[in-house]
Scaffold this active site. Sequence first.
Site, PDB file in Angstrom:
ATOM      1  N   GLU A 167      14.402  20.207  42.285  1.00 29.00           N
ATOM      2  CA  GLU A 167      14.988  19.978  43.621  1.00 29.00           C
ATOM      3  C   GLU A 167      14.066  19.188  44.531  1.00 29.00           C
ATOM      4  O   GLU A 167      14.495  18.694  45.573  1.00 29.00           O
ATOM      5  CB  GLU A 167      15.374  21.322  44.268  1.00 29.00           C
ATOM      6  CG  GLU A 167      14.243  22.115  44.902  1.00 29.00           C
ATOM      7  CD  GLU A 167      13.361  22.873  43.907  1.00 29.00           C
ATOM      8  OE1 GLU A 167      13.422  22.593  42.696  1.00 29.00           O
ATOM      9  OE2 GLU A 167      12.597  23.752  44.359  1.00 29.00           O
TER      10      GLU A 167
ATOM     11  N   HIS B 109       9.822  21.908  39.642  1.00 37.43           N
ATOM     12  CA  HIS B 109      10.836  21.934  40.703  1.00 37.43           C
ATOM     13  C   HIS B 109      11.707  20.677  40.728  1.00 37.43           C
ATOM     14  O   HIS B 109      11.379  19.719  41.442  1.00 37.43           O
ATOM     15  CB  HIS B 109      10.144  22.065  42.056  1.00 37.43           C
ATOM     16  CG  HIS B 109       9.576  23.421  42.301  1.00 37.43           C
ATOM     17  ND1 HIS B 109      10.239  24.384  43.026  1.00 37.43           N
ATOM     18  CD2 HIS B 109       8.412  23.985  41.912  1.00 37.43           C
ATOM     19  CE1 HIS B 109       9.495  25.477  43.081  1.00 37.43           C
ATOM     20  NE2 HIS B 109       8.387  25.264  42.407  1.00 37.43           N
TER      21      HIS B 109
ATOM     22  N   CYS C 258      11.147  28.142  39.119  1.00 36.52           N
ATOM     23  CA  CYS C 258       9.870  28.735  39.526  1.00 36.52           C
ATOM     24  C   CYS C 258      10.029  30.239  39.792  1.00 36.52           C
ATOM     25  O   CYS C 258      10.191  30.998  38.853  1.00 36.52           O
ATOM     26  CB  CYS C 258       9.306  27.983  40.725  1.00 36.52           C
ATOM     27  SG  CYS C 258       7.564  28.319  41.013  1.00 36.52           S
TER      28      CYS C 258
END
Lengths: 88, 227
Positions: free
Chosen positions: B198, B196, B87
């Site tokens: 994560e 994302h 991002c």
Amino acid sequence: MARVVVDVMLKPEILDPQGQAVQRALPRLGFDGISDVRQGKRFELEVDGPVDDAALARIHELAETFLANTVIENFTVKVEELAVGAEK
Amino acid sequence: MTARIGVVTFPGSLDDRDTQRAIRLAGAEPVALWHKDKDLKQVDAVVLPGGFSYGDYLRAGAISRFSPVMETLIDQAKAGLPVLGICNGFQVLTEAHLLPGAMLGNDHLHFICRDQKLRVENAGTAWTADYETGQEIHIPLKNMDGRYVADSYTLDKLEAEGRVVFRYMDFNPNGSLRDIAGVTNEAGNVVGLMPHPEHAVEPLIGSGRTDGLPFFTSILKKLVAAS
């Protein structure tokens, strides 16, 4: 002291949704006959000392490496005359 | 040897701790790096996390690109250090010209937050080896400036060289050209993507899936193989 203005605009082929949003609002406000709007950025740099070729070359480098991303944007550099009493 | 993976915190980074956690869950050691440090603390790889570094003023990622840590990172990335930009990290990597193209505001002008379906187009990079090419995954996406653009010459080159790593499926959330969600550099060590991973590493949180975990196991496997 002098002022140097750097204008940054998205390249013509890059979609500018901000400009389009502004353009679409115009008829609602009664402004007709404007077929396209593109939105850019203007940087006003107050420069200490003379704006000679060397100073302009440094500002050009600043614009090219930082103020504009030349992958997507074009820029122009111009010296603004600060005439006394010119302020509106 | 435990692989050490650095996570850079810029002023305005939001997902640095989530990224550290993902790295730990994958079995590596996360190392916190500060944007003012030139020293990368001898890490084996670096992740630039999501967030809004320097408030995204000027352009997303543009000011961070000149942080002291980036001077070292740019040199080492060019020398082969694996770097993942998620991002805002992806935006920093394009601003640093470590990845081609640029990131612009979403075409609909809104912030967007959703579970996004992606297709893995290249499982040959340092960060995607634990996926299969063609695999479809769901990971969260949240951004304001996620529109990937490049000129058609660059886009054709990326496609021809297999450097489009991820593509949006079913729905293009931001107007990215050719539905591109992530790209890699020529060597395959630098990867950037808008969604994302994560936030999709534990079944109990986020999307409820762990489709993002292979990013962090991929790099671990690569580092172990290289040592």
